[in-house]
Write a protein that holds these residues in place. Structure first.
Motif, PDB file in Angstrom:
ATOM      1  N   ASN A   1     -39.741  57.582  51.953  1.00  0.00           N
ATOM      2  CA  ASN A   1     -39.827  58.404  50.860  1.00  0.00           C
ATOM      3  C   ASN A   1     -41.094  57.834  50.079  1.00  0.00           C
ATOM      4  O   ASN A   1     -41.356  58.056  48.569  1.00  0.00           O
TER       5      ASN A   1
ATOM      6  N   THR B   1     -45.851  64.155  43.575  1.00  0.00           N
ATOM      7  CA  THR B   1     -44.763  64.571  42.619  1.00  0.00           C
ATOM      8  C   THR B   1     -43.541  64.659  43.491  1.00  0.00           C
ATOM      9  O   THR B   1     -43.881  65.208  44.677  1.00  0.00           O
ATOM     10  N   PHE B   2     -42.404  64.661  43.105  1.00  0.00           N
ATOM     11  CA  PHE B   2     -41.189  64.734  43.895  1.00  0.00           C
ATOM     12  C   PHE B   2     -40.718  65.946  43.710  1.00  0.00           C
ATOM     13  O   PHE B   2     -40.023  66.471  44.522  1.00  0.00           O
TER      14      PHE B   2
ATOM     15  N   ARG C   1     -37.568  63.984  46.697  1.00  0.00           N
ATOM     16  CA  ARG C   1     -36.638  63.590  45.357  1.00  0.00           C
ATOM     17  C   ARG C   1     -36.929  61.942  45.152  1.00  0.00           C
ATOM     18  O   ARG C   1     -37.717  61.537  45.823  1.00  0.00           O
ATOM     19  N   SER C   2     -36.369  61.433  44.050  1.00  0.00           N
ATOM     20  CA  SER C   2     -36.607  60.218  43.620  1.00  0.00           C
ATOM     21  C   SER C   2     -35.627  59.114  44.475  1.00  0.00           C
ATOM     22  O   SER C   2     -34.896  59.509  44.996  1.00  0.00           O
TER      23      SER C   2
ATOM     24  N   SER D   1     -42.944  60.149  47.303  1.00  0.00           N
ATOM     25  CA  SER D   1     -41.750  61.159  47.213  1.00  0.00           C
ATOM     26  C   SER D   1     -41.857  62.230  48.367  1.00  0.00           C
ATOM     27  O   SER D   1     -41.537  63.345  47.980  1.00  0.00           O
TER      28      SER D   1
END
Length: 399
Positions: free
Chosen positions: A379, A99-100, A386-387, A382
Protein backbone atom coordinates in the motif's frame (compact mmCIF):
# COMPACT_ATOMS: atom_id res chain seq x y z
CA UNK A 1 3.49 -5.06 -15.31
CA UNK A 2 0.68 -5.47 -16.87
CA UNK A 3 -5.89 -4.10 -20.78
CA UNK A 4 -9.69 -4.54 -20.83
CA UNK A 5 -13.40 -4.83 -19.90
CA UNK A 6 -15.30 -6.73 -17.18
CA UNK A 7 -15.44 -9.92 -19.22
CA UNK A 8 -12.66 -11.52 -21.20
CA UNK A 9 -9.06 -12.49 -20.74
CA UNK A 10 -5.69 -10.88 -20.38
CA UNK A 11 -2.37 -10.09 -18.23
CA UNK A 12 -1.67 -6.75 -15.76
CA UNK A 13 2.97 -5.77 -14.07
CA UNK A 14 3.41 -6.29 -14.18
CA UNK A 15 1.28 -5.39 -14.80
CA UNK A 16 -2.85 -6.93 -17.04
CA UNK A 17 -2.58 -8.70 -19.61
CA UNK A 18 -3.43 -6.35 -20.88
CA UNK A 19 -0.10 -5.05 -16.58
CA UNK A 20 0.49 -5.10 -15.56
CA UNK A 21 3.22 -3.54 -14.71
CA UNK A 22 3.46 -3.57 -14.25
CA UNK A 23 1.33 -5.00 -15.74
CA UNK A 24 -0.73 -7.89 -17.25
CA UNK A 25 -1.80 -12.81 -20.04
CA UNK A 26 -1.56 -16.08 -22.20
CA UNK A 27 -3.10 -19.47 -23.53
CA UNK A 28 -3.31 -22.42 -26.34
CA UNK A 29 -4.68 -25.31 -28.44
CA UNK A 30 -3.83 -28.70 -26.99
CA UNK A 31 -0.52 -30.01 -28.32
CA UNK A 32 2.48 -31.91 -27.01
CA UNK A 33 2.91 -34.61 -24.40
CA UNK A 34 1.24 -35.11 -21.00
CA UNK A 35 1.90 -32.59 -18.21
CA UNK A 36 5.35 -32.75 -16.67
CA UNK A 37 5.66 -33.96 -13.11
CA UNK A 38 6.37 -31.26 -10.52
CA UNK A 39 9.67 -32.89 -9.73
CA UNK A 40 10.97 -32.54 -13.29
CA UNK A 41 11.28 -28.78 -13.85
CA UNK A 42 13.64 -29.11 -16.81
CA UNK A 43 11.53 -31.52 -18.85
CA UNK A 44 10.39 -28.71 -21.16
CA UNK A 45 6.94 -30.30 -21.42
CA UNK A 46 4.22 -27.78 -22.26
CA UNK A 47 1.42 -30.24 -21.62
CA UNK A 48 -1.94 -31.07 -23.12
CA UNK A 49 -4.89 -29.20 -21.71
CA UNK A 50 -8.57 -30.08 -21.38
CA UNK A 51 -10.20 -28.12 -24.18
CA UNK A 52 -13.79 -29.15 -23.38
CA UNK A 53 -14.54 -25.69 -21.94
CA UNK A 54 -13.43 -24.05 -25.17
CA UNK A 55 -10.95 -21.20 -25.50
CA UNK A 56 -11.21 -18.19 -23.19
CA UNK A 57 -12.89 -15.12 -24.64
CA UNK A 58 -10.51 -12.87 -26.57
CA UNK A 59 -8.97 -9.91 -24.76
CA UNK A 60 -11.45 -7.07 -24.44
CA UNK A 61 -10.93 -3.39 -23.57
CA UNK A 62 -9.40 -3.16 -20.11
CA UNK A 63 -11.26 -1.21 -17.44
CA UNK A 64 -8.86 -1.84 -14.55
CA UNK A 65 -5.09 -1.29 -14.57
CA UNK A 66 -2.37 -1.23 -11.90
CA UNK A 67 1.15 0.15 -12.10
CA UNK A 68 4.08 0.95 -9.85
CA UNK A 69 2.19 2.73 -7.07
CA UNK A 70 -1.10 3.63 -8.72
CA UNK A 71 -4.33 1.99 -9.84
CA UNK A 72 -6.91 3.29 -12.33
CA UNK A 73 -10.42 2.28 -13.38
CA UNK A 74 -12.68 3.22 -16.29
CA UNK A 75 -16.20 4.06 -15.09
CA UNK A 76 -18.27 4.39 -18.30
CA UNK A 77 -21.32 5.93 -16.57
CA UNK A 78 -19.38 8.91 -15.19
CA UNK A 79 -18.80 12.18 -17.06
CA UNK A 80 -15.06 11.84 -16.39
CA UNK A 81 -14.58 8.13 -16.99
CA UNK A 82 -11.05 7.46 -15.64
CA UNK A 83 -10.66 7.35 -11.86
CA UNK A 84 -7.30 6.76 -10.18
CA UNK A 85 -5.78 6.42 -6.74
CA UNK A 86 -2.26 6.18 -5.40
CA UNK A 87 0.84 8.00 -6.68
CA UNK A 88 1.17 10.04 -9.88
CA UNK A 89 -2.45 9.85 -10.88
CA UNK A 90 -2.71 12.96 -13.02
CA UNK A 91 -5.11 14.93 -10.84
CA UNK A 92 -2.58 16.75 -8.66
CA UNK A 93 -3.03 20.46 -7.96
CA UNK A 94 -0.06 20.70 -5.57
CA UNK A 95 3.30 18.93 -5.28
CA UNK A 96 1.57 16.10 -3.39
CA UNK A 97 0.56 13.61 -6.08
CA UNK A 98 -0.79 10.91 -3.75
CA UNK A 99 -4.38 10.16 -2.76
CA UNK A 100 -5.99 6.98 -1.44
CA UNK A 101 -9.49 8.17 -2.39
CA UNK A 102 -10.26 7.56 -6.09
CA UNK A 103 -10.50 10.77 -8.08
CA UNK A 104 -11.48 11.56 -11.64
CA UNK A 105 -8.77 12.35 -14.21
CA UNK A 106 -9.35 15.46 -16.35
CA UNK A 107 -9.64 14.88 -20.07
CA UNK A 108 -11.18 11.39 -19.75
CA UNK A 109 -14.69 12.19 -21.02
CA UNK A 110 -14.39 9.68 -23.89
CA UNK A 111 -11.91 7.11 -22.52
CA UNK A 112 -12.91 3.46 -23.01
CA UNK A 113 -9.73 1.45 -22.19
CA UNK A 114 -6.70 2.35 -20.12
CA UNK A 115 -3.24 1.24 -19.10
CA UNK A 116 -1.48 2.61 -16.01
CA UNK A 117 1.37 0.10 -15.97
CA UNK A 118 4.33 2.42 -15.54
CA UNK A 119 5.13 6.09 -15.75
CA UNK A 120 2.82 6.69 -18.69
CA UNK A 121 -0.92 6.49 -18.04
CA UNK A 122 -2.66 6.19 -21.40
CA UNK A 123 -6.18 5.59 -22.67
CA UNK A 124 -7.87 4.47 -25.85
CA UNK A 125 -10.74 6.81 -26.71
CA UNK A 126 -14.17 6.22 -28.23
CA UNK A 127 -12.79 7.33 -31.61
CA UNK A 128 -9.87 4.83 -31.35
CA UNK A 129 -7.24 7.49 -30.77
CA UNK A 130 -4.86 7.55 -27.78
CA UNK A 131 -4.48 10.03 -24.94
CA UNK A 132 -1.81 10.05 -22.22
CA UNK A 133 -1.06 12.25 -19.23
CA UNK A 134 1.04 14.97 -20.84
CA UNK A 135 0.42 13.66 -24.37
CA UNK A 136 3.27 11.87 -26.17
CA UNK A 137 5.89 13.32 -23.78
CA UNK A 138 3.99 12.23 -20.66
CA UNK A 139 3.63 13.97 -17.33
CA UNK A 140 2.84 13.05 -13.75
CA UNK A 141 -0.23 15.24 -13.80
CA UNK A 142 -3.32 15.64 -15.92
CA UNK A 143 -5.14 16.27 -18.06
CA UNK A 144 -5.06 13.47 -20.61
CA UNK A 145 -3.82 14.86 -23.92
CA UNK A 146 -3.79 13.39 -27.46
CA UNK A 147 -0.84 11.37 -28.77
CA UNK A 148 -0.17 12.43 -32.35
CA UNK A 149 0.14 10.03 -35.27
CA UNK A 150 -2.14 7.28 -33.94
CA UNK A 151 -5.57 6.31 -35.26
CA UNK A 152 -7.72 3.19 -35.50
CA UNK A 153 -6.19 1.85 -32.28
CA UNK A 154 -7.51 -1.42 -30.85
CA UNK A 155 -5.48 -1.58 -27.63
CA UNK A 156 -2.84 0.38 -25.68
CA UNK A 157 -0.37 -0.91 -23.07
CA UNK A 158 2.16 0.94 -20.90
CA UNK A 159 4.91 -0.06 -18.47
CA UNK A 160 8.28 1.23 -17.37
CA UNK A 161 8.70 4.41 -19.41
CA UNK A 162 7.27 3.37 -22.77
CA UNK A 163 3.96 2.51 -24.39
CA UNK A 164 2.72 0.40 -27.31
CA UNK A 165 -0.53 0.53 -29.26
CA UNK A 166 -2.01 -2.16 -31.52
CA UNK A 167 -4.03 -0.85 -34.46
CA UNK A 168 -6.94 -2.77 -35.94
CA UNK A 169 -4.92 -3.63 -39.05
CA UNK A 170 -2.46 -5.61 -36.90
CA UNK A 171 0.51 -3.26 -36.75
CA UNK A 172 2.07 -2.05 -33.47
CA UNK A 173 3.43 1.41 -32.71
CA UNK A 174 5.59 2.11 -29.63
CA UNK A 175 7.13 5.27 -28.16
CA UNK A 176 9.14 6.39 -25.12
CA UNK A 177 12.25 4.82 -23.57
CA UNK A 178 14.36 2.75 -25.97
CA UNK A 179 17.44 1.92 -23.86
CA UNK A 180 17.00 -1.83 -24.45
CA UNK A 181 15.38 -1.66 -27.88
CA UNK A 182 11.91 -2.03 -26.37
CA UNK A 183 10.36 0.07 -29.14
CA UNK A 184 11.22 -2.73 -31.56
CA UNK A 185 11.71 -0.39 -34.48
CA UNK A 186 14.50 0.41 -36.94
CA UNK A 187 13.01 3.93 -37.02
CA UNK A 188 14.37 4.32 -33.48
CA UNK A 189 17.84 2.89 -34.19
CA UNK A 190 20.48 4.66 -32.12
CA UNK A 191 17.90 6.65 -30.15
CA UNK A 192 17.57 6.20 -26.37
CA UNK A 193 14.13 7.81 -26.30
CA UNK A 194 11.56 8.56 -28.97
CA UNK A 195 8.67 10.94 -28.24
CA UNK A 196 6.62 9.90 -31.26
CA UNK A 197 5.01 6.55 -32.13
CA UNK A 198 7.24 4.37 -34.37
CA UNK A 199 6.19 1.14 -36.06
CA UNK A 200 7.51 -2.16 -34.68
CA UNK A 201 9.46 -3.95 -37.41
CA UNK A 202 7.92 -6.92 -39.22
CA UNK A 203 4.58 -7.10 -37.39
CA UNK A 204 1.36 -6.71 -39.36
CA UNK A 205 -0.88 -9.39 -37.84
CA UNK A 206 -0.92 -8.65 -34.08
CA UNK A 207 -4.11 -9.08 -32.10
CA UNK A 208 -2.74 -8.10 -28.70
CA UNK A 209 0.43 -6.65 -27.13
CA UNK A 210 1.69 -6.03 -23.62
CA UNK A 211 4.51 -3.82 -22.37
CA UNK A 212 6.81 -4.96 -19.57
CA UNK A 213 9.46 -2.97 -17.74
CA UNK A 214 12.02 -3.01 -20.57
CA UNK A 215 10.50 -5.44 -23.07
CA UNK A 216 7.25 -6.03 -24.91
CA UNK A 217 5.45 -9.02 -26.43
CA UNK A 218 2.65 -9.51 -28.93
CA UNK A 219 0.26 -12.29 -29.92
CA UNK A 220 -0.19 -12.88 -33.65
CA UNK A 221 -3.38 -14.07 -35.33
CA UNK A 222 -1.73 -17.50 -35.70
CA UNK A 223 -1.24 -17.82 -31.91
CA UNK A 224 2.52 -17.31 -32.15
CA UNK A 225 4.13 -14.86 -29.71
CA UNK A 226 6.78 -12.28 -30.57
CA UNK A 227 8.92 -10.40 -28.03
CA UNK A 228 11.56 -7.67 -28.18
CA UNK A 229 13.66 -5.49 -25.87
CA UNK A 230 15.64 -6.52 -22.78
CA UNK A 231 16.46 -10.21 -22.48
CA UNK A 232 18.97 -10.42 -19.61
CA UNK A 233 16.68 -12.84 -17.78
CA UNK A 234 15.35 -14.81 -20.75
CA UNK A 235 12.08 -12.86 -20.73
CA UNK A 236 11.91 -12.85 -24.55
CA UNK A 237 11.60 -16.64 -24.66
CA UNK A 238 13.99 -17.22 -27.57
CA UNK A 239 16.42 -19.39 -25.59
CA UNK A 240 19.05 -16.64 -25.24
CA UNK A 241 19.86 -13.77 -22.90
CA UNK A 242 20.62 -11.31 -25.69
CA UNK A 243 18.64 -8.06 -25.98
CA UNK A 244 16.66 -7.82 -29.23
CA UNK A 245 15.83 -4.55 -30.98
CA UNK A 246 13.56 -6.35 -33.43
CA UNK A 247 10.85 -8.90 -32.57
CA UNK A 248 11.88 -12.54 -32.16
CA UNK A 249 9.59 -15.56 -31.95
CA UNK A 250 9.05 -17.21 -28.58
CA UNK A 251 10.02 -20.87 -28.89
CA UNK A 252 7.35 -23.61 -28.79
CA UNK A 253 4.32 -21.31 -28.57
CA UNK A 254 1.73 -21.51 -31.34
CA UNK A 255 -1.59 -21.30 -29.51
CA UNK A 256 -1.59 -18.15 -27.36
CA UNK A 257 -4.58 -15.84 -27.00
CA UNK A 258 -2.98 -13.27 -24.67
CA UNK A 259 0.42 -12.39 -23.23
CA UNK A 260 1.59 -10.57 -20.08
CA UNK A 261 5.03 -9.01 -19.68
CA UNK A 262 6.60 -8.08 -16.34
CA UNK A 263 10.09 -7.18 -15.18
CA UNK A 264 12.09 -10.40 -15.53
CA UNK A 265 9.50 -12.86 -16.84
CA UNK A 266 6.60 -13.20 -19.25
CA UNK A 267 3.51 -15.44 -19.29
CA UNK A 268 1.02 -16.40 -21.97
CA UNK A 269 -2.54 -17.68 -21.81
CA UNK A 270 -3.16 -20.58 -24.16
CA UNK A 271 -6.30 -21.53 -26.02
CA UNK A 272 -6.81 -24.53 -23.70
CA UNK A 273 -6.95 -22.16 -20.68
CA UNK A 274 -3.52 -23.17 -19.41
CA UNK A 275 -0.65 -20.79 -18.58
CA UNK A 276 2.98 -20.96 -19.70
CA UNK A 277 5.77 -18.72 -18.40
CA UNK A 278 9.41 -18.00 -19.24
CA UNK A 279 12.21 -15.82 -17.86
CA UNK A 280 13.65 -15.52 -14.36
CA UNK A 281 11.89 -16.23 -11.07
CA UNK A 282 9.22 -18.45 -9.57
CA UNK A 283 7.34 -19.54 -12.68
CA UNK A 284 4.62 -21.49 -10.88
CA UNK A 285 5.97 -25.05 -10.83
CA UNK A 286 7.60 -24.87 -7.40
CA UNK A 287 11.08 -24.07 -8.69
CA UNK A 288 13.10 -20.90 -9.21
CA UNK A 289 14.09 -20.74 -12.87
CA UNK A 290 16.31 -18.95 -15.31
CA UNK A 291 14.20 -20.26 -18.18
CA UNK A 292 14.71 -18.83 -21.66
CA UNK A 293 11.99 -21.14 -23.00
CA UNK A 294 8.33 -21.51 -21.93
CA UNK A 295 7.35 -23.83 -19.07
CA UNK A 296 3.84 -25.01 -18.25
CA UNK A 297 2.38 -23.96 -14.88
CA UNK A 298 1.13 -27.32 -13.53
CA UNK A 299 -2.21 -27.86 -11.80
CA UNK A 300 -3.60 -24.55 -13.02
CA UNK A 301 -6.57 -24.90 -15.35
CA UNK A 302 -9.64 -23.00 -16.58
CA UNK A 303 -7.75 -19.70 -16.58
CA UNK A 304 -9.32 -16.76 -18.45
CA UNK A 305 -6.82 -14.03 -17.55
CA UNK A 306 -3.21 -13.83 -16.43
CA UNK A 307 -1.34 -10.81 -15.10
CA UNK A 308 2.38 -10.37 -14.46
CA UNK A 309 3.58 -7.87 -11.88
CA UNK A 310 7.14 -6.99 -10.99
CA UNK A 311 8.30 -10.42 -9.83
CA UNK A 312 4.97 -12.15 -9.22
CA UNK A 313 2.13 -13.55 -11.32
CA UNK A 314 -1.64 -13.88 -10.85
CA UNK A 315 -4.28 -15.79 -12.80
CA UNK A 316 -8.06 -15.37 -12.83
CA UNK A 317 -10.12 -18.52 -13.33
CA UNK A 318 -13.54 -18.73 -14.94
CA UNK A 319 -15.14 -19.25 -11.50
CA UNK A 320 -13.95 -15.80 -10.36
CA UNK A 321 -11.17 -17.06 -8.09
CA UNK A 322 -7.66 -15.60 -8.35
CA UNK A 323 -4.42 -17.47 -7.71
CA UNK A 324 -0.98 -15.86 -7.36
CA UNK A 325 2.64 -16.95 -6.99
CA UNK A 326 6.15 -15.48 -6.89
CA UNK A 327 8.01 -12.94 -4.75
CA UNK A 328 5.86 -11.97 -1.78
CA UNK A 329 7.72 -9.33 0.25
CA UNK A 330 4.61 -7.09 0.24
CA UNK A 331 1.98 -9.88 0.26
CA UNK A 332 1.41 -9.39 -3.47
CA UNK A 333 1.28 -13.16 -3.98
CA UNK A 334 -1.32 -13.48 -1.22
CA UNK A 335 0.66 -15.55 1.28
CA UNK A 336 0.44 -14.66 4.97
CA UNK A 337 4.23 -14.83 5.45
CA UNK A 338 5.77 -11.96 3.50
CA UNK A 339 9.25 -13.32 4.16
CA UNK A 340 8.67 -16.41 2.00
CA UNK A 341 8.11 -16.76 -1.73
CA UNK A 342 4.91 -18.38 -2.98
CA UNK A 343 6.32 -21.10 -5.22
CA UNK A 344 3.15 -22.37 -6.88
CA UNK A 345 -0.32 -20.89 -7.48
CA UNK A 346 -2.20 -20.11 -4.26
CA UNK A 347 -5.82 -18.90 -3.96
CA UNK A 348 -6.07 -15.30 -2.78
CA UNK A 349 -8.22 -14.92 0.30
CA UNK A 350 -11.25 -12.65 -0.03
CA UNK A 351 -11.68 -12.90 -3.83
CA UNK A 352 -14.61 -14.96 -5.09
CA UNK A 353 -16.22 -13.17 -8.04
CA UNK A 354 -13.48 -11.38 -9.98
CA UNK A 355 -14.44 -10.14 -13.44
CA UNK A 356 -11.18 -8.38 -14.20
CA UNK A 357 -7.64 -8.52 -12.79
CA UNK A 358 -4.85 -5.94 -12.64
CA UNK A 359 -1.31 -6.67 -11.41
CA UNK A 360 1.00 -3.85 -10.37
CA UNK A 361 4.61 -3.75 -9.27
CA UNK A 362 3.84 -5.10 -5.79
CA UNK A 363 0.05 -4.96 -5.56
CA UNK A 364 -3.00 -6.36 -7.35
CA UNK A 365 -6.65 -5.44 -7.72
CA UNK A 366 -9.77 -7.15 -9.07
CA UNK A 367 -13.10 -5.78 -10.26
CA UNK A 368 -16.13 -7.65 -8.96
CA UNK A 369 -18.62 -5.35 -10.70
CA UNK A 370 -20.67 -2.32 -9.55
CA UNK A 371 -17.49 -0.45 -8.64
CA UNK A 372 -16.54 -3.07 -6.05
CA UNK A 373 -12.75 -3.10 -6.40
CA UNK A 374 -10.70 -5.34 -4.10
CA UNK A 375 -6.92 -4.89 -3.70
CA UNK A 376 -4.08 -6.56 -1.80
CA UNK A 377 -0.30 -6.33 -1.48
CA UNK A 378 1.80 -3.20 -0.98
CA UNK A 379 0.00 0.00 0.00
CA UNK A 380 2.92 2.34 -0.71
CA UNK A 381 1.44 5.66 -1.82
CA UNK A 382 -2.07 4.26 -1.14
CA UNK A 383 -2.05 2.06 -4.24
CA UNK A 384 -4.72 -0.14 -2.61
CA UNK A 385 -7.21 2.71 -2.47
CA UNK A 386 -7.44 2.92 1.30
CA UNK A 387 -5.46 4.18 4.25
CA UNK A 388 -3.29 1.94 6.43
CA UNK A 389 -0.88 -0.86 5.61
CA UNK A 390 -1.23 -3.53 2.97
CA UNK A 391 -1.72 -7.23 3.48
CA UNK A 392 -2.45 -10.61 1.88
CA UNK A 393 -6.26 -10.38 2.08
CA UNK A 394 -8.19 -8.57 -0.66
CA UNK A 395 -10.07 -5.61 0.83
CA UNK A 396 -12.36 -3.07 -0.87
CA UNK A 397 -11.22 0.29 -2.20
CA UNK A 398 -12.67 3.13 -0.13
CA UNK A 399 -14.74 5.27 -2.48
Amino acid sequence: MCVRDTAGVVVVMGALLYGCGARTGAESDARGAPDAAAGEPDSGDLGVGDVDAGPPPPPSPRRLSAGYFQTCLVRPAERLRVWCWGARIGICVTDDCTTFAPRAVPGSESSRQLSAGGRPVCTREDDDTVRCLGGDRWADRGPLEPVGGLANVAHVSTDGSFACAVVHEGRIACWGDNTHGQLGSSEAAGEMRVDRPVWVDGVDDAVYADAGQFHACAVRRSGDVLCWGENAHGQLGDGTEVDRRRPVEVERVADAVAVAAGDWHTCALRRDRRVICWGSGWLGDGYHHEAGRPLLVPDLEDVVQVGVGGLHTCARRADGRVLCWGINESWQAGGEDASEEVRSPRVVEGVAGARDLATGLRHNCVDEGDDRILCWGSNIDSALGRSGRGGPVALPVEW
